[in-house]
Write a protein that holds these residues in place. Structure first.
Motif, PDB file in Angstrom:
ATOM      1  N   PHE A   1      29.404  30.492  99.072  1.00  0.00           N
ATOM      2  CA  PHE A   1      29.534  31.237 100.324  1.00  0.00           C
ATOM      3  C   PHE A   1      30.840  32.016 100.393  1.00  0.00           C
ATOM      4  O   PHE A   1      31.284  32.388 101.481  1.00  0.00           O
ATOM      5  CB  PHE A   1      29.412  30.313 101.544  1.00  0.00           C
ATOM      6  CG  PHE A   1      28.003  29.902 101.866  1.00  0.00           C
ATOM      7  CD1 PHE A   1      27.020  30.858 102.043  1.00  0.00           C
ATOM      8  CD2 PHE A   1      27.667  28.565 101.981  1.00  0.00           C
ATOM      9  CE1 PHE A   1      25.706  30.494 102.340  1.00  0.00           C
ATOM     10  CE2 PHE A   1      26.367  28.184 102.278  1.00  0.00           C
ATOM     11  CZ  PHE A   1      25.386  29.154 102.460  1.00  0.00           C
ATOM     12  N   CYS A   2      31.463  32.277  99.251  1.00  0.00           N
ATOM     13  CA  CYS A   2      32.729  33.008  99.202  1.00  0.00           C
ATOM     14  C   CYS A   2      32.477  34.415  98.657  1.00  0.00           C
ATOM     15  O   CYS A   2      32.276  34.597  97.452  1.00  0.00           O
ATOM     16  CB  CYS A   2      33.752  32.270  98.341  1.00  0.00           C
ATOM     17  SG  CYS A   2      34.281  30.692  99.057  1.00  0.00           S
ATOM     18  N   GLU A   3      32.481  35.387  99.553  1.00  0.00           N
ATOM     19  CA  GLU A   3      32.166  36.774  99.174  1.00  0.00           C
ATOM     20  C   GLU A   3      33.458  37.572  99.020  1.00  0.00           C
ATOM     21  O   GLU A   3      34.211  37.762  99.980  1.00  0.00           O
ATOM     22  CB  GLU A   3      31.271  37.428 100.218  1.00  0.00           C
ATOM     23  CG  GLU A   3      30.866  38.836  99.836  1.00  0.00           C
ATOM     24  CD  GLU A   3      29.889  39.462 100.816  1.00  0.00           C
ATOM     25  OE1 GLU A   3      29.342  40.537 100.492  1.00  0.00           O
ATOM     26  OE2 GLU A   3      29.671  38.890 101.912  1.00  0.00           O
TER      27      GLU A   3
ATOM     28  N   PHE B   1      40.613  42.982  95.816  1.00  0.00           N
ATOM     29  CA  PHE B   1      41.464  42.401  94.779  1.00  0.00           C
ATOM     30  C   PHE B   1      42.458  43.460  94.362  1.00  0.00           C
ATOM     31  O   PHE B   1      42.213  44.670  94.482  1.00  0.00           O
ATOM     32  CB  PHE B   1      40.641  41.897  93.580  1.00  0.00           C
ATOM     33  CG  PHE B   1      39.616  42.866  93.090  1.00  0.00           C
ATOM     34  CD1 PHE B   1      39.910  43.806  92.104  1.00  0.00           C
ATOM     35  CD2 PHE B   1      38.329  42.846  93.607  1.00  0.00           C
ATOM     36  CE1 PHE B   1      38.963  44.696  91.655  1.00  0.00           C
ATOM     37  CE2 PHE B   1      37.365  43.743  93.167  1.00  0.00           C
ATOM     38  CZ  PHE B   1      37.681  44.671  92.187  1.00  0.00           C
ATOM     39  N   GLU B   2      43.595  42.999  93.875  1.00  0.00           N
ATOM     40  CA  GLU B   2      44.656  43.939  93.501  1.00  0.00           C
ATOM     41  C   GLU B   2      45.590  43.284  92.493  1.00  0.00           C
ATOM     42  O   GLU B   2      45.701  42.056  92.459  1.00  0.00           O
ATOM     43  CB  GLU B   2      45.451  44.354  94.738  1.00  0.00           C
ATOM     44  CG  GLU B   2      46.109  43.195  95.462  1.00  0.00           C
ATOM     45  CD  GLU B   2      46.827  43.626  96.720  1.00  0.00           C
ATOM     46  OE1 GLU B   2      47.192  44.814  96.801  1.00  0.00           O
ATOM     47  OE2 GLU B   2      47.044  42.781  97.612  1.00  0.00           O
ATOM     48  N   PRO B   3      46.244  44.104  91.657  1.00  0.00           N
ATOM     49  CA  PRO B   3      47.253  43.551  90.744  1.00  0.00           C
ATOM     50  C   PRO B   3      48.458  43.077  91.545  1.00  0.00           C
ATOM     51  O   PRO B   3      48.877  43.711  92.510  1.00  0.00           O
ATOM     52  CB  PRO B   3      47.624  44.754  89.863  1.00  0.00           C
ATOM     53  CG  PRO B   3      46.546  45.765  90.078  1.00  0.00           C
ATOM     54  CD  PRO B   3      46.041  45.545  91.461  1.00  0.00           C
TER      55      PRO B   3
ATOM     56  N   GLY C   1      49.552  39.313  87.628  1.00  0.00           N
ATOM     57  CA  GLY C   1      48.194  38.781  87.702  1.00  0.00           C
ATOM     58  C   GLY C   1      47.400  39.531  88.749  1.00  0.00           C
ATOM     59  O   GLY C   1      47.565  40.742  88.919  1.00  0.00           O
ATOM     60  N   PHE C   2      46.553  38.801  89.476  1.00  0.00           N
ATOM     61  CA  PHE C   2      45.689  39.434  90.468  1.00  0.00           C
ATOM     62  C   PHE C   2      45.555  38.520  91.676  1.00  0.00           C
ATOM     63  O   PHE C   2      45.504  37.294  91.549  1.00  0.00           O
ATOM     64  CB  PHE C   2      44.301  39.699  89.877  1.00  0.00           C
ATOM     65  CG  PHE C   2      44.335  40.583  88.668  1.00  0.00           C
ATOM     66  CD1 PHE C   2      44.278  41.960  88.789  1.00  0.00           C
ATOM     67  CD2 PHE C   2      44.453  40.029  87.395  1.00  0.00           C
ATOM     68  CE1 PHE C   2      44.327  42.770  87.669  1.00  0.00           C
ATOM     69  CE2 PHE C   2      44.503  40.833  86.269  1.00  0.00           C
ATOM     70  CZ  PHE C   2      44.446  42.215  86.404  1.00  0.00           C
ATOM     71  N   GLN C   3      45.491  39.145  92.832  1.00  0.00           N
ATOM     72  CA  GLN C   3      45.174  38.426  94.051  1.00  0.00           C
ATOM     73  C   GLN C   3      43.789  38.855  94.512  1.00  0.00           C
ATOM     74  O   GLN C   3      43.486  40.056  94.575  1.00  0.00           O
ATOM     75  CB  GLN C   3      46.203  38.712  95.151  1.00  0.00           C
ATOM     76  CG  GLN C   3      45.889  37.988  96.453  1.00  0.00           C
ATOM     77  CD  GLN C   3      47.022  38.066  97.445  1.00  0.00           C
ATOM     78  OE1 GLN C   3      48.181  37.763  97.100  1.00  0.00           O
ATOM     79  NE2 GLN C   3      46.731  38.456  98.682  1.00  0.00           N
ATOM     80  N   VAL C   4      42.954  37.883  94.834  1.00  0.00           N
ATOM     81  CA  VAL C   4      41.577  38.136  95.248  1.00  0.00           C
ATOM     82  C   VAL C   4      41.407  37.645  96.671  1.00  0.00           C
ATOM     83  O   VAL C   4      41.698  36.480  96.987  1.00  0.00           O
ATOM     84  CB  VAL C   4      40.580  37.409  94.315  1.00  0.00           C
ATOM     85  CG1 VAL C   4      39.147  37.640  94.782  1.00  0.00           C
ATOM     86  CG2 VAL C   4      40.753  37.887  92.873  1.00  0.00           C
ATOM     87  N   SER C   5      40.941  38.520  97.542  1.00  0.00           N
ATOM     88  CA  SER C   5      40.700  38.170  98.940  1.00  0.00           C
ATOM     89  C   SER C   5      39.195  38.084  99.180  1.00  0.00           C
ATOM     90  O   SER C   5      38.437  38.926  98.711  1.00  0.00           O
ATOM     91  CB  SER C   5      41.317  39.220  99.873  1.00  0.00           C
ATOM     92  OG  SER C   5      42.722  39.326  99.660  1.00  0.00           O
ATOM     93  N   TYR C   6      38.800  37.084  99.934  1.00  0.00           N
ATOM     94  CA  TYR C   6      37.374  36.884 100.177  1.00  0.00           C
ATOM     95  C   TYR C   6      37.155  36.366 101.587  1.00  0.00           C
ATOM     96  O   TYR C   6      38.096  35.952 102.283  1.00  0.00           O
ATOM     97  CB  TYR C   6      36.787  35.906  99.146  1.00  0.00           C
ATOM     98  CG  TYR C   6      37.371  34.509  99.187  1.00  0.00           C
ATOM     99  CD1 TYR C   6      36.819  33.522 100.005  1.00  0.00           C
ATOM    100  CD2 TYR C   6      38.468  34.166  98.398  1.00  0.00           C
ATOM    101  CE1 TYR C   6      37.357  32.230 100.044  1.00  0.00           C
ATOM    102  CE2 TYR C   6      39.013  32.892  98.428  1.00  0.00           C
ATOM    103  CZ  TYR C   6      38.449  31.926  99.255  1.00  0.00           C
ATOM    104  OH  TYR C   6      38.978  30.652  99.288  1.00  0.00           O
TER     105      TYR C   6
END
Length: 567
Positions: free
Chosen positions: A235-237, A241-243, A247-252
């Motif tokens: 259930f995590c959509e 995301f961005e560098p 690394g990378f940060q992913v928002s959901y």
């Protein structure tokens, strides 16, 4: 904020394979899946529950079927833990060696920077993990499967090669002969902790197998990944995301569907970080995410959105098949039973060679038998209109018998006549076609929504040839041929969308290299059907998984050479 070595977005054939391989190698993995888990027994069958089994969170629908509609093409994909493996037909066919074409990309041709030799070890690995095996057509009760017998016969008459492809289905207990519906020892050793049984031959593969007979990704790769420490979140959509910081940060957003008819609660926002990010949201989802977040990745290839293909998907139908009552004689034509609901959805395939194959011309394709659940036969044969007519006639006859004091008290024949004999559905069979259409489509954003620029023109000779061959298959079995109604409207539907973030030899030609690594962004990879530079031809799941297996090995090697730098 939680940090990992790798974040995987999506749990289809690319994401599940990648998550398992990285977790197996000791990396800390987080897998984000927008849909929910579907244990065996949870797939809906009632009209009420099925009507809710679509994906559209804005309408509080959090189901499995995600339907996209564009101007010339519709696409059906899956949302759920295990991705397309929940509803696919289990077919695992390797892309023919000659179809890894290396042609000019002008005019809609593709250029594959990988070869069959590159992928064969990874094909082997995926087949082992999914316990791939052909339909046991040489043993009872499988040897009399009517649709399999018919397809073999038709291929022989038309001079086409015929095969029993490997299927990701369990037909037998270990070291025992195949037998339908027996419990699989240790079958509950999966992330659902649900028992499983062998294939019951009920044709329900495309609706989700409630018996756990399908070796779907949740029961194989994802269960193994979880045992090795992977953090699997449903259930995590993913929205952005961005560098960041090497690394990378992913928002959901985390969806919170209501229970027992309650409305959904407002979604929660979350974010995670990792040194590596692997996008595996599919040939529609991944390009959509990249296009929506392109401002954070300004160096992305201009090829983003290109090389879209429906893998040549086409649906045809044999109807009212007939055979001679006495084979080889001048006997009467009688109905030929094809029994589409007996067996798994697909049991066999016939092959039309390509211009790249010896003796072939045009663009090649496969035709596979198809099936569906028994209740659809009831829906067609005994729908409200026809059933009410027959039942009404039965009741009138009974009323007349009562009025005339008829002595006949046994009325079984009359009752039987009130039901359809079911010959239309019993003598009909869907056929699934797929092959090398022209990958000249392009996906793009229009007012924030994904759109598709594609038309039938370049691929029409391919579809005409496939359509004609399906007609010949139908005729060889004494049946009539019906093409998909959408074909009459100059539209198609695909369940195998491909491309949109294609691989290429350089940034100009592709979004990713042959290992799925995004040009210009170390640590960012793609592992799903969007990386295909053209159609796979046969069912693409196995090739997507094999490419992901190969890509994961490169990520593991890079991590071992440079394990530092975690965010």
């Amino acid at each position: 904020m939680d940090s990992f070595d790798a974040i995987v977005v999506g749990s289809g054939f690319g994401g599940s394979v990648t998550a398992y391989r990285l977790a197996e190698a000791g990396l800390r993995v987080c897998l984000l899946e927008r849909g929910k888990a579907y244990p065996p027994g949870s797939f809906p069958r009632s009209p009420h529950e099925t009507a809710k089994n679509f994906w559209d969170p804005s309408s509080q629908l959090f189901g499995m079927y995600d339907l996209w509609s564009f101007s010339k093409l519709d696409a059906l994909v899956s949302s759920g833990l295990g991705g397309g493996s929940l509803i696919y037909a289990n077919v695992l066919i390797r892309k023919p060696e000659t179809w890894f074409v290396n042609e000019s990309i002008d005019g809609g041709y593709e250029r594959w920077p990988v070869t069959r030799e590159d992928l064969d070890p990874h094909y082997d690995s995926v087949e082992r993990m999914l316990d791939a095996q052909p339909y046991p057509f040489d043993q009872k009760p499988y040897e009399d499967t009517p649709k399999t017998v018919a397809m073999q016969e038709a291929a022989g008459k038309l001079g086409l090669s015929w095969e029993l492809p490997k299927l990701a289905i369990t037909f037998a207990r270990p070291n025992e002969a195949p037998a339908p519906g027996v419990e699989i020892p240790g079958g509950d050793d999966n992330l659902h902790h649900s028992p499983r049984s062998t294939c019951r031959l009920v044709g329900e593969c495309d609706l989700g197998c409630n018996f756990g007979s399908k070796n779907s990704l949740d029961l194989t790769y994802l269960s193994a990944a979880q045992r090795r420490g992977a953090d699997i979140r449903t259930f995590c959509e993913v929205r952005a995301f961005e560098p960041v910081d090497g690394g990378f940060q992913v928002s959901y957003i985390e969806h919170r569907p209501g229970q027992d008819g309650d409305p959904a609660a407002p979604p929660l926002r979350g974010a995670v970080r990792a040194r590596r990010l692997i996008l595996s949201a599919g040939a529609l989802g991944t390009p959509y995410l990249l296009l929506r977040n392109r401002s954070a990745f300004p160096a992305l290839s201009p090829a983003l959105g290109s090389r879209f293909s429906g893998n040549g998907d086409f649906l045809g139908m044999i109807v009212k098949a007939r055979r001679l009552q006495e084979e080889g004689g001048d006997g009467e034509l009688v109905p030929r039973l094809l029994a589409p609901s007996y067996g798994p959805v697909v049991t066999s395939a016939m092959f039309m060679p390509d211009a790249h194959d010896e003796g072939g011309t045009g663009r090649g394709f496969y035709i596979e038998d198809a099936g569906y659940p028994e209740f659809l036969n009831w829906l067609v044969e005994n729908n409200v209109l026809t059933m009410s007519h027959r039942v009404g006639r039965f009741l009138l006859r009974r009323a007349w018998s009562a009025a005339t004091h008829s002595p006949k008290s046994q009325v079984g024949r009359s009752a039987a006549d009130a039901l359809s004999k079911g010959l239309f559905t019993a003598t009909s069979l869907p056929m699934l076609g797929m092959g090398r259409d022209v990958p000249d489509g392009r996906v793009f954003l229009r007012e924030g929504h994904l759109d598709l620029d594609w038309d039938l023109t370049a691929s029409k000779p391919y579809f005409d040839r496939l359509n004609k061959t399906m007609g010949e298959v139908s005729k060889s079995l004494g049946g009539r041929y019906w093409a998909s109604p959408l074909w009459l409207l100059n539209r198609l539907i695909t369940v195998h969308p491909l491309g949109g973030a294609p691989m290429g030899r350089d940034r100009r030609e592709g979004v990713v290299d042959s290992y799925g690594q995004v040009y210009g962004y170390p640590g960012l990879s793609i592992a799903d059907g969007s990386v295909m530079p053209g159609p796979v031809g046969p069912n693409p799941s196995l090739t997507i998984a094999a490419l992901a297996d190969r890509s994961a090995e490169r990520i593991i090697d890079d991590h071992r050479r440079n394990p530092a730098g975690r965010p």
